[in-house]
Scaffold this active site. Structure first.
Site, short mmCIF file in Angstrom:
data_model
loop_
_atom_site.label_atom_id
_atom_site.label_comp_id
_atom_site.label_asym_id
_atom_site.label_seq_id
_atom_site.Cartn_x
_atom_site.Cartn_y
_atom_site.Cartn_z
N GLU A 78 -0.74 2.96 2.98
CA GLU A 78 -2.07 3.53 2.77
C GLU A 78 -2.90 3.53 4.05
OE1 GLU A 78 -6.02 3.15 -0.11
OE2 GLU A 78 -4.21 1.99 -0.57
N LYS B 278 3.37 -3.18 -9.10
CA LYS B 278 3.04 -3.04 -7.68
C LYS B 278 2.12 -4.18 -7.29
CE LYS B 278 0.02 0.03 -6.02
NZ LYS B 278 -0.88 -0.83 -5.18
N ASP C 277 -0.20 -1.86 -11.52
CA ASP C 277 -0.72 -2.74 -10.46
C ASP C 277 -0.98 -4.15 -10.99
OD1 ASP C 277 -0.99 -1.89 -7.84
OD2 ASP C 277 -2.80 -0.72 -8.24
#
Length: 353
Positions: free
Chosen positions: A223, A153, A123
């Site tokens: 998400e 990401k 991330d």
């Protein structure tokens, strides 16, 4: 001449053998070490796309350290994500915002040492890519070069985030997008709130996912969105979607290692564990029980016993050691050493009966 050559070779072999035996990582060590990584075993983007093409589900687990990475690797998980959720799960913060890029790199390196097989995705934390495309590319480069990751990401689908994703891809770095609930944007979203629950929000989720695909992302995390929304996004895209709290219609699923194992029992963690997480074990209860047993045995002086005190000193060396202690005027130390030897011998005899 031949005899001299043989002797020379023999000496060389002895030297090599001695050097090997003097290695700082001998074959028989007190602590075991990691196995060497084999880059040929690493899951690739091509393999992920092949799974997506044949509608095989892609498995992703978020992990933050060497031990969890080893478990993820052993289980044959496709992708290991080193998430900025480490801010909450590992560092105890209430949000993902406080963790820095340098802290993320520590987690990335630990995971890279433990996971040989999964594709590794790191991330980009909040504050490491928003200022400019130069900052975004520089941060992504660090995640690969210093963190040992295979891809990065990033969250969100604003025009600046899309531009950042495109610039990172153009720099030769694989990017996974992330839409729906984006924890780094909680100040805008008003907290950890599901997305896609009305017409405008649902359409935005799909359009943002498509924009990230157009920017060159190889996959998109969805998400906390309703299953029909994730199903629509998955159908509209040519790249895999990875669901987390998004229903069963995505190309794959991701859960956090600690959450799916039911590892943490601390009230703070109970507060942040998401509703959508299925706990496949109650590891936290096992850990608590083990710690209490350890505390009790240490308190009663029953641990360590003979079976966990493996290092011996011969009786001759012990006698010599006691003599040296006495010469140094350490009579009490000599008595303690002698008494401990007798006690260990007595305990070992009782254990063997």
């Amino acid at each position: 001449m031949a005899s001299s050559l043989v002797r020379s070779i023999s000496r060389s072999l002895r030297t090599v053998t001695a050097a090997r035996l003097m290695s700082n990582v001998p074959e028989n060590t007190v602590y075991g070490g990691p196995k060497p990584q084999n880059p040929n075993q690493r899951v690739t983007l091509t393999q992920l796309m092949q799974k997506h093409k044949t509608r095989e589900a892609i498995t992703v687990v978020t992990a933050y350290d060497y031990p969890s990475a080893v478990h993820v690797d052993t289980a044959g998980i496709d992708v290991c994500l080193v998430g900025d959720s480490a801010s909450m799960v590992v560092h105890g913060h209430d949000t993902t915002l406080p963790i820095s890029l340098d802290e993320m790199l520590v987690h990335c390196r630990a995971v890279a040492r433990g996971a040989k097989r999964p594709l590794l995705v790191g991330d980009l934390p909040f504050g490491s890519y928003e200022s400019s495309t130069i900052q975004a590319v520089d941060s992504a480069v660090r995640v690969l070069k210093e963190g040992g990751m295979d891809a990065i990401k990033l969250e969100g689908g604003s025009p600046s985030r899309i531009t950042a994703a495109r610039s990172i891809v153009e720099a030769g770095i694989a990017v996974m997008g992330h839409v729906g609930l984006t924890p780094q944007a909680i100040s805008v979203l008003g907290g950890f709130r599901p997305q896609g629950r009305n017409i405008a929000s649902a359409v935005k989720v799909v359009e943002t996912a498509m924009a990230l695909q157009e920017a060159g992302c190889f996959s998109v995390v969805l998400e906390c969105v309703p299953p029909p929304v994730s199903a629509a996004a998955t159908s509209a895209l040519h790249i895999p979607t990875i669901g987390i709290g998004a229903g069963p219609f995505c190309s794959g699923q991701v859960l956090v290692y600690h959450d799916l194992l039911g590892m943490m029992q601390h009230p703070h963690h109970a507060k942040v564990t998401p509703k959508f997480c299925k706990q496949y074990a109650q590891v936290g209860e096992v850990i608590n029980k083990a710690l209490l047993e350890y505390k009790e045995e240490v308190s009663k002086h029953s641990f360590p016993g003979p079976s966990h005190s493996p290092y011996k000193i011969s009786s001759n060396d012990l006698d010599g050691f006691l003599s040296e202690l006495q010469k140094l005027g350490l009579d009490e130390a000599a008595s303690a050493a002698a008494a401990s030897a007798e006690k260990m011998e007595s305990s070992a005899s009782l254990s063997s009966q």
